[in-house]
Design an enzyme around this catalytic site. Structure first.
Site, mmCIF file in Angstrom:
data_model
loop_
_atom_site.group_PDB
_atom_site.id
_atom_site.type_symbol
_atom_site.label_atom_id
_atom_site.label_comp_id
_atom_site.label_asym_id
_atom_site.label_seq_id
_atom_site.Cartn_x
_atom_site.Cartn_y
_atom_site.Cartn_z
ATOM 1 N N GLU A 135 0.879 -1.191 0.000
ATOM 2 C CA GLU A 135 0.000 0.000 0.000
ATOM 3 C C GLU A 135 0.901 1.221 0.000
ATOM 4 O O GLU A 135 1.883 1.283 0.740
ATOM 5 C CB GLU A 135 -0.876 -0.008 1.271
ATOM 6 C CG GLU A 135 -1.669 1.282 1.470
ATOM 7 C CD GLU A 135 -2.543 1.276 2.742
ATOM 8 O OE1 GLU A 135 -2.887 0.196 3.256
ATOM 9 O OE2 GLU A 135 -2.867 2.377 3.229
ATOM 10 N N GLU A 140 -2.778 11.683 2.870
ATOM 11 C CA GLU A 140 -3.602 11.143 3.946
ATOM 12 C C GLU A 140 -3.471 12.016 5.180
ATOM 13 O O GLU A 140 -2.372 12.441 5.537
ATOM 14 C CB GLU A 140 -3.180 9.709 4.282
ATOM 15 C CG GLU A 140 -4.177 9.027 5.184
ATOM 16 C CD GLU A 140 -3.777 7.608 5.575
ATOM 17 O OE1 GLU A 140 -2.667 7.187 5.268
ATOM 18 O OE2 GLU A 140 -4.605 6.956 6.212
#
Ligand SMILES: *[C@@H]1O[C@H](CO)[C@@H](O)[C@H](O)[C@H]1NC(C)=O
Ligand SMILES: *[C@@H]1O[C@H](CO)[C@@H](O)[C@H](O)[C@H]1NC(C)=O
Ligand SMILES: *[C@@H]1O[C@H](CO)[C@@H](O)[C@H](O)[C@H]1NC(C)=O
Ligand SMILES: *[C@@H]1O[C@H](CO)[C@@H](O)[C@H](O)[C@H]1NC(C)=O
Ligand SMILES: CC(=O)N[C@H]1CO[C@H](CO)[C@@H](O)[C@@H]1O
Length: 318
Positions: A135, A140
């Site tokens: 990932e 974020e």
């Protein structure tokens, strides 16, 4: 001619790092309605336990949670309905690319990202059989506060050197999250720009994030809208780019003690907006936000009017 080709071949065989591509051509361009055809809208329950209900493409379009023009793709959180505490979460959208890419560069031109207490926006890439396919989180953060984190989440045996030539600050250097290792945090790097997340990002008119993945390194770059150092080829959405000319990245994840080719499989690109959940919910009180996260989401629909993405373009280069 023949001589230089065999020299190139000899160099390639001798040193894989010399084969690291710096120059790329565009393979996929998403602008406006091409997000509707190039991505699946995933009406799934949030694996990170957010107070959201991800809806289908038809539901998102009929409620105007997504809309497109020839120059924009908007994806928002529902902001009109007071929710029953015992019912489903606030409607939101999660999209995942139909295509997958291995080594590539992704450049996203964002005008606005979701902001507000309780919001957890993410622009990221993920492989199969998590975390074995890897990932890569490019954008974020939560609650407008914990900003601009870029991180890798992998299976065991992938760590980052403490000292790296990048602009950002390493938060944690073991990328392994197998079976919940290291509290699932992955190896993160905080950005250094005061405009790379939340309200300051939006009030500056947004900007560009780019991620480059080769077998030698993963690198993440950020430029705010008015930065004087934005490469012209990034600004104008050029069909060819050369990342060698972009300067130092915000985040650098080298292959020194992480075999990128075996820890990262083919990746889908995902864009989602969660509310509360494992990260935003747990940090809610310490973020200076009112009430509790779930109560705030249930009872204050208008607070989510700015919880939207406005994306000018996403281009993938190979
Ligand atoms: C939303 O994005 C974050 C990536 O940072 C991820 O951890 C979370 O699982 C995502 N939620 C869904 C439903 O995809
Ligand atoms: C749908 O959303 C778009 C983008 O935010 C907005 O411009 C448009 O006016 C909205 N349409 C309706 C019918 O509310
Ligand atoms: C975009 O910028 C690059 C780099 O300066 C330049 O070579 C290219 O011609 C420009 N393309 C357009 C469409 O303006
Ligand atoms: C990419 O840029 C580097 C550094 O300026 C240069 O050495 C290299 O020749 C360029 N590659 C191509 C294909 O233009
Ligand atoms: C917008 C924002 O808060 N940016 C932050 C990015 O991360 C660095 C390092 O943690 C902070 O100093 C910035 O303020």
């Amino acid at each position: 001619m023949f001589g230089s080709r065999s020299l190139a071949l000899a160099l390639a065989l001798a040193s894989p790092s010399l084969t690291m591509a710096a120059s790329y051509s565009v393979s996929d361009t998403f602008i406006g309605s091409s997000f509707l055809s190039g991505f699946d809208f995933e009406a799934i329950s949030d694996p990170t336990h957010g107070r959201v209900q991800y809806v289908s493409q038809s539901a998102a379009q009929s409620a105007n949670l997504t809309s497109t023009t020839s120059t924009s793709f908007v994806m928002r959180v529902e902001s009109k309905t007071v929710l029953s505490a015992s019912g489903a979460g606030r409607k939101s959208v999660r999209i995942q690319s139909k295509k997958q890419w291995t080594t590539h560069v992704a450049i996203i031109d964002v005008r606005h990202m979701p902001q507000g207490c309780g919001t957890w926006p993410a622009f990221w890439e993920v492989g199969a059989n998590w975390p074995f396919g890897g990932e890569l989180d490019i954008i974020e953060g939560v609650n407008d506060l914990t900003p601009n984190l870029s991180s890798l989440h992998t299976s065991s045996g992938c760590t980052m050197p403490a000292s790296r030539s990048m602009k950002g600050t390493a938060v944690f250097n073991d990328c392994n999250v197998e079976n919940g290792a290291n509290s699932n945090q992955g190896c993160g790097v905080h950005g250094v720009s005061s405009r790379d997340f939340g309200p300051p990002f939006n009030s500056a008119g947004g900007g560009w994030f780019a991620a480059e993945r080769t077998n030698s390194a993963i690198r993440v770059f950020f430029w705010s809208r008015q930065d004087t150092t934005v490469p012209a080829e990034v600004k104008n959405g050029s069909s060819t780019i050369n990342t060698s000319n972009w300067g130092s990245p915000t985040a650098l994840f080298p292959s020194t003690s992480c075999d990128i080719a075996s820890h990262f499989g083919p990746h889908n690109i995902v864009i989602n907006t969660s509310l509360c959940g494992d990260w935003a919910g747990n940090q809610y009180a310490s973020s200076g936000c009112p009430s509790t996260c779930v109560d705030y989401v249930n009872n204050n629909p208008a607070a989510f009017a700015n919880a939207y993405w406005d994306i000018a373009a996403l281009r993938v280069y190979t």
